[in-house]
Enzyme design. Structure first.
Site, PDB file in Angstrom:
ATOM      1  N   CYS A 160       0.817  -1.215   0.000  1.00  0.00           N
ATOM      2  CA  CYS A 160       0.000   0.000   0.000  1.00  0.00           C
ATOM      3  C   CYS A 160       0.849   1.262   0.000  1.00  0.00           C
ATOM      4  O   CYS A 160       1.329   1.694   1.048  1.00  0.00           O
ATOM      5  CB  CYS A 160      -0.920  -0.019   1.218  1.00  0.00           C
ATOM      6  SG  CYS A 160      -1.856   1.491   1.416  1.00  0.00           S
ATOM      7  N   CYS A 164      -0.536   4.101   2.183  1.00  0.00           N
ATOM      8  CA  CYS A 164      -0.345   3.936   3.622  1.00  0.00           C
ATOM      9  C   CYS A 164       1.103   4.187   4.019  1.00  0.00           C
ATOM     10  O   CYS A 164       1.371   4.782   5.056  1.00  0.00           O
ATOM     11  CB  CYS A 164      -0.690   2.517   4.069  1.00  0.00           C
ATOM     12  SG  CYS A 164      -2.167   1.844   3.353  1.00  0.00           S
ATOM     13  N   ASP A 165       2.036   3.695   3.212  1.00  0.00           N
ATOM     14  CA  ASP A 165       3.424   3.604   3.667  1.00  0.00           C
ATOM     15  C   ASP A 165       4.414   4.475   2.910  1.00  0.00           C
ATOM     16  O   ASP A 165       5.565   4.586   3.323  1.00  0.00           O
ATOM     17  CB  ASP A 165       3.888   2.137   3.581  1.00  0.00           C
ATOM     18  CG  ASP A 165       2.993   1.209   4.395  1.00  0.00           C
ATOM     19  OD1 ASP A 165       2.476   1.669   5.425  1.00  0.00           O
ATOM     20  OD2 ASP A 165       2.796   0.056   3.990  1.00  0.00           O
TER      21      ASP A 165
END
Ligand code: NAP
Length: 318
Positions: A131, A134-135
């Site tokens: 992701c 997200c990261d």
């Protein structure tokens, strides 16, 4: 069941039809079977009609959820652990908690495929990610790699250029599967490089990723690429383990629906979205099939002479 575009569109429609939907929405995690589905792991959605400037995936799903709640949809923020579609009303369990429903719409979506390397699993969350949204933030000014040659891989790669010093897309062939527009964007980006005809055979690093070992599939030659982040974007599998032995599915696990409808092999159980669609797999098509499932469920419930129009009973223990 499920809270991506399909499940929440079904919730909006069934709530507006006074069918009192209960949405088993999943539980927060870093994978694509979390509440909100795969759009929670994406960045800007540019092709959802109605949003001229685009909209962030999580923002779009928050709107879907609020819209369904506005009409009375209720939510259980957990994953279903067992279902029983052999008798009616149908049974759905979350651990020891059981729910009965006169009709069920399955919209549990699909999740990211992984390479299935031991060190990939061990370093998940320590440099390995599925992701970028997200990261990506954790990879400022460092080199990273993205695996895959589809739209997801290129979308992740382009997004990650905001943070990384360099993004290497590792693809097992010399031709990309991604759409031409994404290819053009990636090819002209000066931070993106391509490693063709190559597969990742190991992820290196003790406590966090320090590189990947790559094999040239033509020459067999192995080499190490120093990166501190590895984003795996090689496709998806449907979330259908829960329904094995109860609902008809293809060998690939996708649920089978009757052509032109969302009906499964079990009367009263409907399926919509990516869980039954491996062809289109778009937010808008998932939302469209969620709408179809709601209408199919409503009509089926109406056809049941002895059944009052309720999709879900008030949650209660069995
Ligand atoms: P995909 O189109 O199935 O592409 C998967 C890619 O990963 C392929 O290039 C495949 O290689 C590669 N791959 C698969 N297994 C692999 C393995 N074990 N090792 C190395 N490489 C592997 O999946 P996707 O990119 O997730 O896209 C899914 C669908 O969503 C597509 O229809 C896509 O158009 C759509 N999508 C659209 C957008 C957008 O429009 N913005 C964004 C994301 C996704 P091969 O090519 O050799 O098979």
């Amino acid at each position: 069941m499920g809270s991506g575009p399909a499940g929440l569109t079904a919730a909006i429609y069934t709530a507006r039809a006074n069918l009192r939907p209960l949405v088993i929405e999943g539980e927060p995690s870093s994978t694509s079977d979390q509440p909100g589905g795969q759009l929670m792991l994406t960045t800007e959605v540019e092709n959802y009609p109605g949003f001229v400037e685009g909209i962030m995936g999580p923002e779009l799903m928050a709107s879907f959820r609020a819209q369904a709640a506005r009409f009375g949809a209720e939510y259980v923020t957990a994953k279903a652990t067992r279902v029983d579609f052999s008798s009616r009303p149908f049974g759905i369990w979350v651990g020891d908690e059981g729910y009965r429903a006169r009709s069920v719409i399955v919209s549990t979506g699909a999740r990211s495929l992984m390479l299935n390397l031991a060190n990939e699993q061990r370093l998940l969350g320590h440099g390995v990610s599925t992701c970028a949204t997200c990261d990506g933030f954790f990879f400022r000014g460092v080199p990273i790699a993205v695996i895959g040659g589809g739209d997801s891989a290129l979308e992740e790669a382009i997004f990650l250029t905001k943070f990384a010093s360099k993004v290497t897309v590792i693809h097992r062939r010399k031709e990309l599967r991604a759409s031409k527009i994404m290819q053009e964007r990636a090819f002209r980006h000066d931070k993106i490089e391509f490693l063709w005809d190559s597969t990742v055979i190991d992820v290196l690093g003790e406590s966090s990723v320090t590189g990947v070992r790559v094999r040239d599939v033509i020459t067999g030659e192995e080499s190490d690429l120093p990166v501190v982040g590895l984003f795996v974007a090689i496709g998806h599998v449907p979330n259908t383990d829960l329904f094995k032995g109860q609902l008809d599915m293809e060998d690939s696990g996708y649920l089978v629906t009757q052509p032109g409808s969302t009906r499964t092999n079990v009367e009263g159980v409907f399926a919509s979205g990516d869980v039954q669609d491996h062809v289109y797999r778009q937010a808008i098509t998932a939302a469209g099939s969620g709408c179809m499932a709601a209408i199919d469920a409503e009509r089926w419930l109406e056809s049941q002479l002895d059944a009052p129009a309720h999709i879900a009973q008030t949650p209660r223990n069995w």
